[in-house]
Write a protein that holds these residues in place. Structure first.
Motif, PDB file in Angstrom:
ATOM      1  N   LEU A   6       0.835  -1.205   0.000  1.00 13.32           N
ATOM      2  CA  LEU A   6       0.000   0.000   0.000  1.00 13.32           C
ATOM      3  C   LEU A   6       0.875   1.262   0.000  1.00 13.32           C
ATOM      4  O   LEU A   6       0.567   2.241  -0.698  1.00 13.32           O
ATOM      5  N   PHE A   7       1.939   1.244   0.780  1.00 16.28           N
ATOM      6  CA  PHE A   7       2.850   2.390   0.810  1.00 16.28           C
ATOM      7  C   PHE A   7       3.423   2.670  -0.581  1.00 16.28           C
ATOM      8  O   PHE A   7       3.451   3.827  -1.032  1.00 16.28           O
ATOM      9  N   LEU A  10       2.214   1.744  -3.576  1.00 15.06           N
ATOM     10  CA  LEU A  10       1.188   2.141  -4.541  1.00 15.06           C
ATOM     11  C   LEU A  10       0.711   3.571  -4.325  1.00 15.06           C
ATOM     12  O   LEU A  10       0.307   4.244  -5.277  1.00 15.06           O
ATOM     13  N   LEU A  11       0.792   4.071  -3.085  1.00 15.01           N
ATOM     14  CA  LEU A  11       0.346   5.436  -2.802  1.00 15.01           C
ATOM     15  C   LEU A  11       1.426   6.475  -3.083  1.00 15.01           C
ATOM     16  O   LEU A  11       1.107   7.611  -3.450  1.00 15.01           O
ATOM     17  N   THR A  12       2.682   6.123  -2.900  1.00 18.31           N
ATOM     18  CA  THR A  12       3.759   7.118  -2.998  1.00 18.31           C
ATOM     19  C   THR A  12       4.445   7.157  -4.355  1.00 18.31           C
ATOM     20  O   THR A  12       4.907   8.219  -4.776  1.00 18.31           O
ATOM     21  N   THR A  59       1.961  -5.741  -7.038  1.00 19.91           N
ATOM     22  CA  THR A  59       2.906  -4.678  -6.719  1.00 19.91           C
ATOM     23  C   THR A  59       4.180  -4.806  -7.545  1.00 19.91           C
ATOM     24  O   THR A  59       4.709  -3.809  -8.048  1.00 19.91           O
TER      25      THR A  59
END
Length: 820
Positions: free
Chosen positions: A37-38, A40-42, A113
């Motif tokens: 998640l980190f 994919l968001l950054t 990912t």
């Protein structure tokens, strides 16, 4: 079918056990999902930012360079493909068992990912993005959260070491994470041209940026030999003055165009709109301000982790908890302190950059404004006031940048710290804060009084200097009218005022230092003493004491602010003499420079001249030691000035000598003479005195009684030469580096040149009548062309509008064969 094969959290498995572990459900969902998640968001924001960054930088993207993939990029691609193959084999190896939803989530999250990472790598390569913080942090987080899984796999392989498939899956999974982290420690420059000509900070990898290793090559180069201008790398564009000014002017123009106005009135009774400097600053540097705010906020949050972990560690020592919990607390304390250090240094770097940008932009705006002022506007601001705007006010504004966060951080620190203090000491905590509240007005009062008194002191000093200048300029008139005593009384009156102010300042400083230094002790004694009185049923344990002291320190720093503090004591026995690295010479005779108001003793004076190698210099001077020395020793060479400085200290016949590398300005053979005749413990004239020598010259270290090795502002080693050499520490490294340096054979012998120097009379510059008339009305502001010339080099051409340029003979002419 259940989503997980076991509960998400099991306290008996994770916490209340001697062998802690995590449930499989938590490993499959939370620990796998967080890194993915980190990333994919950054990652999208990082790519967008870098594309925008390169669009405004001088990094053109060429089609030819885009086709250079490079070995580092190919290794990363191969490693990602290996992981994809590993995940496929894991699914195939588990196909005979029942799949749970958590396991499907783990496989899909990892596979998706990694595929998206391959796409992001191609996009970054296409746009010449040389490093990726999201990818580096993703692999680091993934390796960290997979530690419980590694533990399970090691346990499985220990019980069944013949499982070849399990070995293959393990060796192509976890080691790949580590190799990926190592690969991301280097920046990919394969498709960037002229990397050596770009700022190293702008082309460094993310780890090199946060640990500042990008500056290591420059430091090592400077350690081996003095840096030249060609070796200094270019600055990043965002700190260059031209770019900063243009960026600020663009935002200024946008603000001006919105209100259709390009000036600001001193008074605006009609309520007209005007441009605010603060709005333009936020529009120009708002992104960096937000980054400073973010770093400061995270660092502020981590401050309170230390006291909490400290409390848990002390309670663990006093209890019978499992041993692994103590190690966990220590690791968390270390990780918290390390993260605080990294964030704090990044915070300081960003504040320094912001301050530099603000100073550059505002200084340029004030300078541009001065060029456009009308005669009417010039009457409102003197040149001194404008200069103060640039030198003082803008500097003060830049210094406030590191303290911007304190506007909201300081109150939050007090509130949160008070909450934790109340948990520890109950109502007694308010007594400690009350004592601080009493000390705060005293501190504020002393700072206000000191500020006013220093202002009055400077005004008195300015008045005294102004009066002294008038006395010296009008000395002939003063003597003719016998006004010596009246003017002496006026000067003494001003000086008496200065002395009174200095005495008052000393008293105020004493009161302020007493309150600051005694405050923590008073708070500790009062709080812990009253706690035992008002809380008789409670026990004052070690965890309460240490945690409370840490919290009180947090509040004290937030209230009293950052104070300069010096630890330790300085004790002086006997008289003291100091020889600076840069020699200080007065405008008087050579003899008086050596005597320095000391009584003349012929034998001591003669021994001093011989020891300091000045006898030959006296022979070439026209008037010997009665030769008048110009301001700052202008008619002496660097070596002569340093020997005069040493002679002054030697003649003072002091008990202790502080020598700040006095041999650096003289040639090798002169330095040997000075050491043997002056500083040596065997043959030196100061052999019976205490000598503290600061030096980088290793030639004389074997003759020292005691050597203190300084590194990073602290004493790294101490001992004799032989002891330090055998210790293989910092001193031994320094000797080894010195031994590996090439010897420069092209040495200009300063002492031999001094023998050929001849002093000739100076032909004064002829000042035309117009210049003499102008000199009577010249202002003493730094902007005055005449004053600028006087403070510049003696070889600078004379301003055409002030003085007439005329040929003159040099002060000192060298009769060396190579010069005329």
């Amino acid at each position: 079918m259940d989503f997980c094969q076991d509960p998400f959290y099991n306290s008996s498995l994770t916490w209340n056990t001697t062998t802690p572990d995590l449930t499989q459900c938590m490993q499959d969902t939370l620990l796998t999902g967080l890194p993915c998640l980190f990333f994919l968001l950054t990652e999208p924001f990082w790519i967008i930012y870098k594309i925008y960054y390169y669009s405004i930088q001088s990094f053109p993207i060429s089609r030819d360079s885009r086709n250079k993939w490079g070995w580092l990029f190919l290794i990363k691609v191969v490693l990602n493909l290996v992981l994809i193959l590993n995940l496929i084999l894991q699914i195939w190896n588990q196909s005979h068992d029942e799949f749970y939803g958590s396991e499907v989530f783990r496989f899909m999250a990892m596979m998706g990912t990694i595929v998206l990472m391959l796409v992001a790598m191609v996009v970054e390569k296409w746009n010449k993005i040389h490093t990726s913080p999201p990818m580096f942090l993703f692999w680091g987080l993934l390796l960290l959260v997979k530690i419980p899984t590694v533990k399970d796999h090691v346990h499985h392989l220990t019980n069944d070491p013949t499982d070849a498939m399990y070995w293959a899956l393990a060796l192509t999974y976890y080691p790949v994470f580590l190799i990926q982290i190592i690969c991301h420690c280097w920046a990919d420059h394969s498709n960037m041209d002229d990397v050596a000509q770009k700022p190293p900070e702008s082309v460094a990898s993310f780890p090199a940026t946060i640990f500042y290793t990008w500056i290591d090559p420059l430091i090592w180069t400077g350690l081996k030999a003095p840096l030249t201008l060609d070796q200094v790398p270019p600055q990043p564009q965002y700190v260059t003055v031209s770019y900063v000014i243009q960026d600020f002017l663009n935002q200024w123009s946008r603000k001006v165009s919105k209100i259709e106005k390009n000036f600001i009135k001193d008074r605006d009774p009609a309520g007209e709109k005007h441009v605010k400097i603060l709005d333009v600053l936020f529009a120009t540097y708002g992104k960096r301000f937000f980054l400073i705010f973010l770093l400061g906020t995270i660092n502020f949050t981590l401050i309170f982790v230390g006291p909490i972990m400290l409390k848990l560690l002390i309670q663990h020592v006093q209890s019978t908890e499992e041993a692994w919990k103590g190690f966990a607390y220590v690791i968390l304390i270390f990780a918290n302190a390390s993260l605080q250090s990294l964030l704090n240094h990044q915070f300081l770097q960003q504040t320094v950059i912001s301050a530099q940008q603000i100073r550059a932009s505002l200084s340029s705006m004030i300078y541009r404004k001065t060029l456009k002022l009308s005669n009417l506007a010039r009457k409102k601001f003197t040149m001194g006031e404008i200069t103060n705007f640039i030198s003082t006010d803008i500097q003060t504004l830049g210094m406030t940048i590191p303290y911007m966060n304190n506007v909201w951080v300081a109150p939050m620190k007090i509130i949160i710290a008070m909450f934790f203090l109340y948990e520890e000491l109950k109502s007694v905590a308010f007594i400690g804060v009350g004592i601080m509240a009493v000390l705060l007005p005293l501190n504020y009062w002393s700072s206000v009084i000191i500020k006013k008194m220093r202002k009055n002191q400077m005004e008195a000093k300015d008045g005294r200097i102004k009066l002294m200048n008038e006395v010296l300029k009008g000395m002939r008139v003063l003597k003719l009218y016998a006004w010596e005593l009246p003017f002496m009384d006026r000067i003494n009156a001003i000086r008496l005022t200065e002395v009174k102010l200095m005495k008052s300042l000393a008293k105020i400083y004493a009161i302020s230092n007493f309150t600051l230094n005694s405050g923590p002790t008073l708070i500790t004694i009062a709080c812990f003493g009253l706690y035992t009185v008002f809380q008789p049923g409670e026990v004052l344990t070690a965890d309460k004491i240490f945690v409370s002291i840490a919290l009180f320190n947090i509040i004290r720093i937030a209230i009293l602010g950052e104070m300069e503090k010096t630890d330790g004591h300085i004790n002086q026995s006997g008289t003291l003499a100091y020889v600076p690295q840069q020699a200080w010479i007065q405008n008087m005779t050579l003899k008086n420079n050596i005597l320095f108001e000391k009584p003349f003793h012929g034998s001591r004076y003669k021994r001093t001249l011989e020891a300091c190698a000045l006898k030959d210099d006296l022979d070439i001077l026209i008037s010997g030691d009665e030769t008048e020395i110009g301001e700052n020793g202008i008619n002496l060479s660097g070596g002569q000035k340093q020997r005069v400085s040493v002679a002054r200290a030697v003649y003072s016949d002091s008990d202790v000598y502080l020598l700040d590398d006095p041999l650096s300005a003289v040639d090798a053979h002169v330095g040997r003479h000075l050491f043997d005749k002056v500083f040596s413990s065997k043959s030196g004239i100061l052999k019976d005195r205490t000598r503290v020598l600061v030096t980088h010259n290793v030639s004389f270290l074997d003759q020292m009684d005691l050597i203190l090795v300084m590194r990073n502002g602290t004493i790294a080693e101490r001992g004799s030469y032989s002891q330090l050499k055998e210790s293989k520490g910092a001193f031994s490294e320094f000797l080894e580096q010195y031994a590996n340096q090439p010897v420069n054979e092209e040495i200009v012998e300063d002492h031999e040149k001094d023998k050929k120097l001849q002093v000739k009379p100076v032909k004064a510059r002829q000042i035309p009548p117009r210049a003499r008339r102008m000199s009577q009305t010249l202002s003493c502001s730094p902007a005055s062309p005449f004053i600028k010339y006087l403070s510049s080099s003696v070889d600078a051409p004379l301003p055409d509008d002030i003085l007439a340029e005329e040929e003159e003979e040099p002060l000192i002419e060298a009769t060396d064969d190579s010069t005329s």
